[in-house]
Design a protein around this motif. Structure first.
Motif, PDB file in Angstrom:
ATOM      1  N   SER A 174       0.824  -1.220   0.000  1.00  0.00           N
ATOM      2  CA  SER A 174       0.000   0.000   0.000  1.00  0.00           C
ATOM      3  C   SER A 174       0.852   1.260   0.000  1.00  0.00           C
ATOM      4  CB  SER A 174      -0.868   0.088   1.258  1.00  0.00           C
ATOM      5  OG  SER A 174      -1.380  -1.125   1.608  1.00  0.00           O
ATOM      6  N   GLY A 175       2.113   1.139   0.439  1.00  0.00           N
ATOM      7  CA  GLY A 175       2.961   2.327   0.576  1.00  0.00           C
ATOM      8  C   GLY A 175       2.758   2.993   1.929  1.00  0.00           C
ATOM      9  N   ALA A 176       2.464   2.190   2.955  1.00  0.00           N
ATOM     10  CA  ALA A 176       2.188   2.747   4.289  1.00  0.00           C
ATOM     11  C   ALA A 176       3.453   3.329   4.920  1.00  0.00           C
ATOM     12  CB  ALA A 176       1.623   1.649   5.186  1.00  0.00           C
ATOM     13  N   ILE A 177       3.239   4.292   5.802  1.00  0.00           N
ATOM     14  CA  ILE A 177       4.318   4.909   6.584  1.00  0.00           C
ATOM     15  C   ILE A 177       4.024   4.631   8.059  1.00  0.00           C
ATOM     16  CG2 ILE A 177       5.336   7.135   7.285  1.00  0.00           C
ATOM     17  CD1 ILE A 177       6.003   6.465   4.425  1.00  0.00           C
ATOM     18  N   VAL A 178       5.030   4.134   8.783  1.00  0.00           N
ATOM     19  CA  VAL A 178       4.826   3.820  10.203  1.00  0.00           C
ATOM     20  C   VAL A 178       5.388   4.951  11.061  1.00  0.00           C
ATOM     21  CG1 VAL A 178       5.366   2.170  12.041  1.00  0.00           C
ATOM     22  CG2 VAL A 178       5.002   1.360   9.726  1.00  0.00           C
ATOM     23  N   LYS A 179       4.620   5.358  12.094  1.00  0.00           N
ATOM     24  CA  LYS A 179       5.073   6.434  12.987  1.00  0.00           C
ATOM     25  C   LYS A 179       5.529   5.840  14.317  1.00  0.00           C
ATOM     26  CE  LYS A 179       2.190  10.229  11.343  1.00  0.00           C
ATOM     27  NZ  LYS A 179       1.390  11.358  11.810  1.00  0.00           N
TER      28      LYS A 179
END
Ligand SMILES: Cc1cc2nc3c(=O)[nH]c(=O)nc-3n(C[C@H](O)[C@H](O)[C@H](O)COP(=O)(O)OP(=O)(O)OC[C@H]3O[C@@H](n4cnc5c(N)ncnc54)[C@H](O)[C@@H]3O)c2cc1C
Ligand code: FES
Ligand code: FES
Length: 589
Positions: free
Chosen positions: A350-355
């Motif tokens: 999905s192209g997720a970004i983790v914080k």
């Protein structure tokens, strides 16, 4: 019942409040507490891996962020007792029984009447799974009821009579059944009786004899303060603790920090560009949320969440999905890169970004990582707070995901894959951006098929040469590891290329002949039904008194009567089953 606000660890079980002494072992499971301390042996135990469901109980609790009263099935074998502090646990003894004034609960009665219990070891788990989920979803359909039990294993009865008994509570069961009455749904624990879960700031709520401690922070600030203190110690964050069912050895620590009651970690925020999901959302929360976002707003960039949601239904089982959070799943992948995490594959595609928040600065500067970078992080003293899922894909975005497993449900993947491409359908399905092609289950170092991603850019997916070329490149970069418990490298290699081929057929199906596009079809399981005949061959039956009909009182009948009377004199005998009890023909639907 008293509304609970004070800080002492306590738990309600079947309407009774119990103090949990502070020197109880922090590693004690809810199952050990129920069976060994409270002597409630109706809840069984077998695998201790959240895999068989016989230890299922119902947890009723106030949601730490929304304040809503919720209920869910819980695998008591992996749930630490202290993380259930403040919950109301309902066990099989709490909903009904022979010696109770209200008698058996309708679910128990239906299972018995439908011949759904043989040795009975799995039965409390099946009943409590049904009870917990019907409480939560009283209008479940037959298909939904069938899905309630993907984490319950029966070793002897067989599933048809069990499912048949349970499906009688579905709202579409017709005359044969119907929904439960409210009083039956809430037998064992009425919603109005559930109080606020107590939290304890940064003080330990329990201390074990080996010096282990259990903490129950109630805010992100408290959590980060604790992590600052424990940074160099052997500590473990605990949400569902279901990962202890996958990697048992990881579950042992000196300090346990329960993060369930940190409301900031339940964030959900949807903007035009992204959907932010708090790290404490369970896999079930995501499944429901993603289906809603995909359905409510038919914009192109949200459509992929529909497939994400359907894929999540294939991850683990109901109780694990309702108790395990996605961040815990990613942390499994980080600690064990060979683990074929479905969440990682889906989020990476999905192209997720983790914080991530760090205790060093008290969470002041939240760091953001791509999924691949996240796997390289040292997470000591840090906590995943949320992830951003992009919603900005255009009309050409196509997303697909697959999971190949030894059995349909409740199994890790031999190989899983997710693909995300943008195509120009008016221009021969040309790939317009760099695609994302992600696999799990290949080996510990392989996630993105980088060479294949590069190869496919600006190429037409309806060109046979492109497809052949992509598969050749993919096979050249795949090097599946040999592992005793995995399927063979050859098998996984061919799965990987077949899945890419299947995905491409799906993307370009409108431009392909029917014979080709049919290869993209995914088979969907419908409601199951079956009928079972018990044939009797009179010549094979033993002679009287067993096996022969007794039309009129005869000596054999008197013998049976006497046998039955003497059987009933035995200690513990409940009834004597005559031949007439045996079902000649059962209808199952
Ligand atoms: C029977 C079974 C079947 C399964 N099948 C599948 C499957 O098919 N596919 C799949 O992908 N997975 C599968 N899983 C894995 C499952 O998804 C994970 O166990 C679950 O998501 C972990 O979540 P948890 O809340 O229980 O984590 P926990 O067990 O509580 O924690 C796991 C780890 O994550 C850390 N952690 C948790 N939250 C945070 C946070 N916010 N920040 C930093 N660290 C954190 C903890 O310290 C711990 O080290 C299965 C598990 C079981 C038991
Ligand atoms: S004992 Fe098997 S799931 Fe708990
Ligand atoms: S009835 Fe024996 S295991 Fe299910």
């Amino acid at each position: 019942m008293e509304i609970s606000t004070h800080q002492e660890p306590f738990i309600y079980v079947n309407d009774k409040r119990y103090e949990i002494t502070r020197d109880c072992d922090p590693e004690m499971s809810l199952n050990d507490f129920l069976r060994d301390t409270l002597n409630l042996k109706g809840t069984k135990v077998m695998c201790r891996e959240a895999g068989c469901g016989c230890c299922t109980v119902c947890a009723v609790y106030k949601h730490p962020a929304t304040g809503e009263i919720e209920s869910k099935p819980v695998n008591s074998c992996v749930t630490p007792l202290y993380s259930a502090a403040g919950w109301h646990i309902v066990t099989i003894e709490g909903i009904g029984g022979r010696s109770q004034s209200a008698g058996y609960h309708p679910i128990q009665a239906s299972l018995a009447d439908g011949f759904g219990s043989q040795c009975g070891y799995c039965s409390p788990g099946f009943v409590m799974s049904a009870y917990s989920q019907l409480r939560d979803n009283p209008k479940a359909t037959k298909l939904e009821v069938e899905h309630f039990f993907d984490g319950n294993i029966c070793r002897c009865t067989g599933y048809r009579p069990i499912l048949d008994s349970m499906k009688s509570f579905a709202c579409d069961a017709g005359k044969a059944g119907g929904c439960l009455e409210v009083e039956d749904l809430e037998r064992g624990c009425c919603r109005s009786q559930v109080g606020k879960v107590p939290t304890s700031g940064v003080a330990a709520i329990a201390r074990g004899w080996k010096g282990q401690k259990f903490y129950n922070p109630g805010t992100l600030k408290e959590l980060l303060t604790l992590l600052g203190r424990l940074r160099n110690d052997n500590y473990r964050l605990v949400f569902g603790n279901t990962s202890s069912g996958v990697f048992k050895e990881d579950a042992i620590a000196d300090h346990y920090v329960n993060i369930r009651n940190v409301p900031e970690l339940y964030k959900i925020e949807e903007t035009e560009a992204s959907l932010e999901i708090g790290s404490n959302l369970t896999l079930h929360d995501l499944l429901v949320l993603f289906a809603r976002v995909a359905n409510d707003n038919k914009q192109a960039g949200r459509a992929y969440l529909g497939q994400f949601s359907r894929h999540l239904q294939q991850v683990a089982n109901q109780a694990v999905r309702r108790n395990g959070c996605w961040a815990g799943n990613l942390m499994l992948k980080l600690a064990h890169p060979e683990f074929p995490s479905d969440l990682f594959v889906l989020m990476a595609a999905s192209g997720a970004i983790v914080k991530v928040a760090d205790s060093i600065d008290g969470g002041a500067a939240v760091q953001e990582y791509t999924m691949t970078d996240f796997l390289r992080q040292d997470m000591r003293g840090r906590v995943v707070t949320s992830a951003l899922l992009p919603l900005s894909g255009g009309v050409g975005q196509r997303f697909g995901s697959f999971k190949i497993t030894p059995r349909a449900l409740n199994a890790h993947a031999y190989l899983n894959a997710a693909f995300n491409v943008s195509v120009d359908s008016a221009n021969g399905y040309t790939v317009t951006d760099r695609p994302r092609i992600v696999y799990g289950g290949v080996c510990d170092k392989f996630n993105h098929a980088v060479k294949t991603e590069n190869y496919l850019q600006n190429k037409s997916l309806i060109d046979q040469e492109t497809v052949n070329g992509a598969i050749k490149v993919l096979e050249s970069e795949l090097n599946p590891a040999e592992e005793a418990t995995w399927s063979s490298p050859q098998h996984r290699r061919s799965l990987a290329s077949n899945l890419l081929y299947k995905f491409i057929l799906g993307v370009a199906s409108a431009a392909l002949p029917a014979a080709d596009s049919s290869g993209a079809q995914v088979f969907v399981r419908r409601v199951q039904s079956a009928e079972q005949d018990f044939e009797q061959e009179p010549s094979e039956l033993p002679s009287a008194p067993l096996g022969r009909a007794c039309p009129s009182p005869r000596p054999e009948d008197r013998l049976l009567e006497r046998l039955s009377t003497s059987t009933m004199l035995l200690v513990g005998a409940m009834s004597c089953l005559a031949r007439s009890y045996s079902p000649r023909r059962l209808r199952l639907s």
